[in-house]
Motif scaffolding. Sequence first.
Motif, PDB file in Angstrom:
ATOM      1  N   TRP A  38      35.228  30.450  43.168  1.00  0.00           N
ATOM      2  CA  TRP A  38      36.131  31.351  44.334  1.00  0.00           C
ATOM      3  C   TRP A  38      37.315  30.749  44.489  1.00  0.00           C
ATOM      4  CZ3 TRP A  38      36.952  31.822  50.172  1.00  0.00           C
ATOM      5  CH2 TRP A  38      37.507  33.029  50.303  1.00  0.00           C
ATOM      6  N   ASN A  39      38.411  31.529  44.284  1.00  0.00           N
ATOM      7  CA  ASN A  39      39.753  31.053  44.540  1.00  0.00           C
ATOM      8  C   ASN A  39      40.576  31.105  45.710  1.00  0.00           C
ATOM      9  OD1 ASN A  39      40.401  33.749  44.474  1.00  0.00           O
ATOM     10  ND2 ASN A  39      41.348  33.573  42.434  1.00  0.00           N
ATOM     11  N   GLY A  40      39.720  31.715  46.759  1.00  0.00           N
ATOM     12  CA  GLY A  40      40.115  31.994  48.155  1.00  0.00           C
ATOM     13  C   GLY A  40      40.791  33.064  48.460  1.00  0.00           C
ATOM     14  N   LYS A  41      40.846  33.876  47.402  1.00  0.00           N
ATOM     15  CA  LYS A  41      41.588  35.398  47.311  1.00  0.00           C
ATOM     16  C   LYS A  41      40.803  36.469  46.682  1.00  0.00           C
ATOM     17  CE  LYS A  41      46.079  32.924  46.911  1.00  0.00           C
ATOM     18  NZ  LYS A  41      47.027  32.670  45.995  1.00  0.00           N
ATOM     19  N   MET A  97      26.819  21.298  24.346  1.00  0.00           N
ATOM     20  CA  MET A  97      27.343  22.789  24.386  1.00  0.00           C
ATOM     21  C   MET A  97      28.485  22.576  25.259  1.00  0.00           C
ATOM     22  SD  MET A  97      25.125  24.602  22.798  1.00  0.00           S
ATOM     23  CE  MET A  97      25.779  26.282  23.031  1.00  0.00           C
ATOM     24  N   LYS A  98      29.563  23.216  24.987  1.00  0.00           N
ATOM     25  CA  LYS A  98      30.995  23.233  25.814  1.00  0.00           C
ATOM     26  C   LYS A  98      31.385  24.766  25.834  1.00  0.00           C
ATOM     27  CE  LYS A  98      35.331  21.054  26.111  1.00  0.00           C
ATOM     28  NZ  LYS A  98      36.349  19.877  25.560  1.00  0.00           N
ATOM     29  N   ALA A  99      31.871  25.331  27.108  1.00  0.00           N
ATOM     30  CA  ALA A  99      32.481  26.415  26.958  1.00  0.00           C
ATOM     31  C   ALA A  99      33.830  26.066  28.009  1.00  0.00           C
ATOM     32  CB  ALA A  99      31.666  27.549  27.507  1.00  0.00           C
ATOM     33  N   LEU A 100      34.741  27.148  27.940  1.00  0.00           N
ATOM     34  CA  LEU A 100      35.878  27.147  28.727  1.00  0.00           C
ATOM     35  C   LEU A 100      35.994  28.551  29.592  1.00  0.00           C
ATOM     36  CD1 LEU A 100      38.632  25.742  29.658  1.00  0.00           C
ATOM     37  CD2 LEU A 100      39.838  26.828  27.675  1.00  0.00           C
ATOM     38  N   TYR A 101      36.317  28.565  30.895  1.00  0.00           N
ATOM     39  CA  TYR A 101      36.702  29.636  31.382  1.00  0.00           C
ATOM     40  C   TYR A 101      37.928  29.731  31.990  1.00  0.00           C
ATOM     41  CZ  TYR A 101      36.619  33.551  34.907  1.00  0.00           C
ATOM     42  OH  TYR A 101      36.831  34.484  35.810  1.00  0.00           O
ATOM     43  N   LYS A 102      38.794  30.758  31.847  1.00  0.00           N
ATOM     44  CA  LYS A 102      40.212  30.404  32.714  1.00  0.00           C
ATOM     45  C   LYS A 102      40.175  31.529  33.745  1.00  0.00           C
ATOM     46  CE  LYS A 102      42.802  29.285  28.241  1.00  0.00           C
ATOM     47  NZ  LYS A 102      43.615  28.116  29.103  1.00  0.00           N
ATOM     48  N   TYR A 103      40.204  30.811  34.920  1.00  0.00           N
ATOM     49  CA  TYR A 103      40.252  31.709  36.322  1.00  0.00           C
ATOM     50  C   TYR A 103      41.536  31.750  36.833  1.00  0.00           C
ATOM     51  CZ  TYR A 103      38.162  32.860  40.894  1.00  0.00           C
ATOM     52  OH  TYR A 103      37.547  33.362  42.003  1.00  0.00           O
ATOM     53  N   PRO A 104      42.038  32.934  37.161  1.00  0.00           N
ATOM     54  CA  PRO A 104      43.252  33.010  37.785  1.00  0.00           C
ATOM     55  C   PRO A 104      43.267  32.636  39.227  1.00  0.00           C
ATOM     56  CG  PRO A 104      42.666  35.230  36.829  1.00  0.00           C
ATOM     57  CD  PRO A 104      41.549  34.350  36.721  1.00  0.00           C
ATOM     58  N   GLN A 105      44.452  32.178  39.870  1.00  0.00           N
ATOM     59  CA  GLN A 105      44.347  31.679  41.019  1.00  0.00           C
ATOM     60  C   GLN A 105      44.875  32.838  42.140  1.00  0.00           C
ATOM     61  OE1 GLN A 105      47.049  28.332  41.000  1.00  0.00           O
ATOM     62  NE2 GLN A 105      45.806  27.238  39.790  1.00  0.00           N
ATOM     63  N   ALA A 106      45.293  33.932  41.561  1.00  0.00           N
ATOM     64  CA  ALA A 106      45.530  35.118  42.312  1.00  0.00           C
ATOM     65  C   ALA A 106      44.105  35.896  42.498  1.00  0.00           C
ATOM     66  CB  ALA A 106      46.715  35.955  41.674  1.00  0.00           C
ATOM     67  N   ALA A 107      44.321  36.861  43.338  1.00  0.00           N
ATOM     68  CA  ALA A 107      43.238  37.824  43.426  1.00  0.00           C
ATOM     69  C   ALA A 107      42.927  38.437  42.138  1.00  0.00           C
ATOM     70  CB  ALA A 107      43.327  38.718  44.679  1.00  0.00           C
ATOM     71  N   PHE A 108      41.663  38.351  41.883  1.00  0.00           N
ATOM     72  CA  PHE A 108      41.543  39.137  40.293  1.00  0.00           C
ATOM     73  C   PHE A 108      41.635  40.692  40.627  1.00  0.00           C
ATOM     74  CE2 PHE A 108      39.094  40.706  36.803  1.00  0.00           C
ATOM     75  CZ  PHE A 108      39.225  39.616  35.797  1.00  0.00           C
TER      76      PHE A 108
END
Length: 857
Positions: free
Chosen positions: A81-84, A122-133
């Motif tokens: 959760w990015n707070g938004k 195992m390795k994966a990458l997730y790109k999570y925006p800092q703005a509200a989705f």
Amino acid sequence: MKERARLNEKDPHIGSPWNKWGPYLAERAWGTVREDYSPDGDAWSYLPFEEAHRKPFRWGEDGICGWCDRYQVLSFAPAFWNGKDPLLKERLYGLNSHQGNHGEDVKEYYYYLDGTPTHSYMKALYKYPQAAFPYQQLIEKNAARSLKEPEYELIDTGVFEQNAYFDITIEYAKEGAEDICIRIVATNRGAEAAPLAILPQLWFRNQWSWRKERQAEPSISKGEPLCLVADDSAMASPSSLNFDYHLGKRYLYGSEGGKLLFTDNENGAKDAFHRYIVGKEASAIKSEESGTKACFYYEFAAIEPQQSVTVHLRLSDHPLKDPLKKVDAIFEERIEEADAFYKSVHPEKASAEECMIQRQALGGMIWNKQFYYFDVEKWLKGDNENAPPPESRMDIRNNHWQHLNSMRILSVPDAWEYPWFAAWDLAFHCLSFALIDIRFAKEQLWLLLFEQFQHPNGAIPAYEWNFSDLNPPVQAWVAWRLYNMEKEQTGKNDLHFLENCFFKLMLNFSFWVNQVDSSGCNVFEGGFLGLDNITLFDRSERLLDNVIIKQSDGTGWMAMFSLNLMRISLELSNKNPSYETIATKFFQHFIHIGAALKTRGNKKYSLWDDQDGFFYDTLVYPDGHFSPFRVRSLVGLIPLFAVESLKKENLDTKPGFKENLSWFLNNRSDLTSECIIEGEDSYFLSLVSEEQLVKLLQYIVDPNEFRSPYGVRSLSKFHEKDPFQFKESQIRYEPGVAECNVKGGNSNWRGPIWFPINYLLIESLEKFGKFFPEIRTADSLSATARSISESLISLFIKNNSGKRPIFKAFNKETDPHFQDLLQFYEYFNAETGEGLGASHQTGWTGLVANLIDEYRR
């Protein structure tokens, strides 16, 4: 080598014990057929994304790059959760089939970067925006777009501007088969400090609340020092198993600073963490420190620009003293072992970039393994007799497949877009898996033929939306390929595997002969055969007025099927000469199909058009007149796949088959002249004569017809200016996303590049090239095959501008934090190379790993 040694360890129920835990959690469980109990079969609407965080799933769980045991008793996945955001980010978001202008589509950026076949790393990458989705923006913008317009993607919303996002890597490393280290690293790529909450979640799949009488529940409770203790001892073993399966106690240790939260995986409770963190509802979580769902709650108030935070965890089957002390060292050790393993896989002549492509492709294959649970009879009739599902569901789909019962780990095409097995996709997956785990590859193929999957009438289940649909019968070809790949890798001739497959494939062959050759003339119908909208209408549906469509591709597939089974029979005859008689049977099938394809028996028409030099589908009317569909598509190239060479010296040890072959050559030249060419040292079996081959090649290599800079098109470019018209319908060349949806929003076979068909064509051209070395276009046939292979590989290679064709429409393609993160798309724009459709379909696009293996040795 340690990874190969792990592969060779055995367990009576799960293969290698190292496979007991893995990335078997789907990226999407909502909107699937299995979770649909509606009266109308609208799975997307019955359990949409908006309800997924509230409603427990019946048949399988989902999560972001998650982890679970072999039977998904216990699952793990991180949430953020990015707070938004209006929602806790527990699962990947995407539009459903009704919302997307091109059908369902995931609207997130995530990447499967690495993996070993035992999941030791195992390795994966997730790109999570800092703005509200921007959930609503994605829905509204895509709804406003037409089929002719591109999809509105997450990048288009602006949430990634100024790099205001977190790169979150999720890694797993096994210290032992039952001891898993987990590392979550979040890096702020933006220019300003930003908050982030990380919630590693542990929960039990709900198996206790579906029946008439509620079953005993497992529990997750607080342990020491900072630990969650999961215990399934009170819960019944999964009902579909014929042996006792319990995990016992499992201990999940977490880094300091986390707060333990508890709830239950139940209606009214599943979304407790969302309500507690996002909604600030203090009473949402359980006051007692026990439940069936729990998490560590880590709050990072402000992660500075370009800085990272790390959460370490460890899931073990026994208590550990100082459990996190050696986690980073374990990761380093497993990464070194993974490097050594892939070094042994990569061919010697592959460049560093090609090795990276091959490794990410195979890593993606491993991440797309999934626990696939589906008991069709129980699903149709319901679990609780006091609360039965609507009666109408019995007539919607899969009523004839009540024998199908799966609790298997299956390779799925795409864990978000297609989180279910598909028969012909899975067959191609096996070839890529064979490069790294031949045992798993063989098991996957066998499952399609296993009694709990294959229908008693011999049909192989297509996919859960309609198990009765017909996919191309490529399983025999794959069985033969796997047998030979293993022999090349290890020197082992696994005749037991080959023979087991052969018996079940004969049933499948009989099904095809009885079901899709209605006239008994060896020219086949077959339905859509995986090629969706390649023609004017849905070939799975009956046409009006008893009109029958005779299919070039259906007939080509059956001829190929015949040759595959003949080949397997001849190999098995080395052990048991009785198989020579069966080989003769399939040889006969082939030559009758070969003759019928061109002459239609006593009829006055053929699927081959000599004037055009191409194979066409043909409509046959009840009064006997016919109408060829003069559409130049892959339908007319698939007959090339039915090709085989028999060395004369090898036939000397097969006197029965040799005698029958000689009889046909001497007494039925009316049939054999159409499909057998005798060379100096071999017999060449092909649906296509030398003259026909030359004509077809002219189309294949012509850039104004089939040859694209990136492979072979699914529809000739000729139809861009000269569309084919039939009554009110039209087929026009469309190099990318199609404007016509014959089989739903993902029907795109009117021009794009598709890996599986190109791969088969490459193999066929290589075979033709060995027998006809003198035939040339601009190059030899072998050079033409290599050229097509190079074009396909080039889709993923940086060009002179430092850009990869697959990212043609992606404005971050040269960003150092994106440019080496590959996605293995479902299909590709024939003019630009842009990747389209499902973005993680390493299933059959993973065949790029095989092309690198085969052409860089």
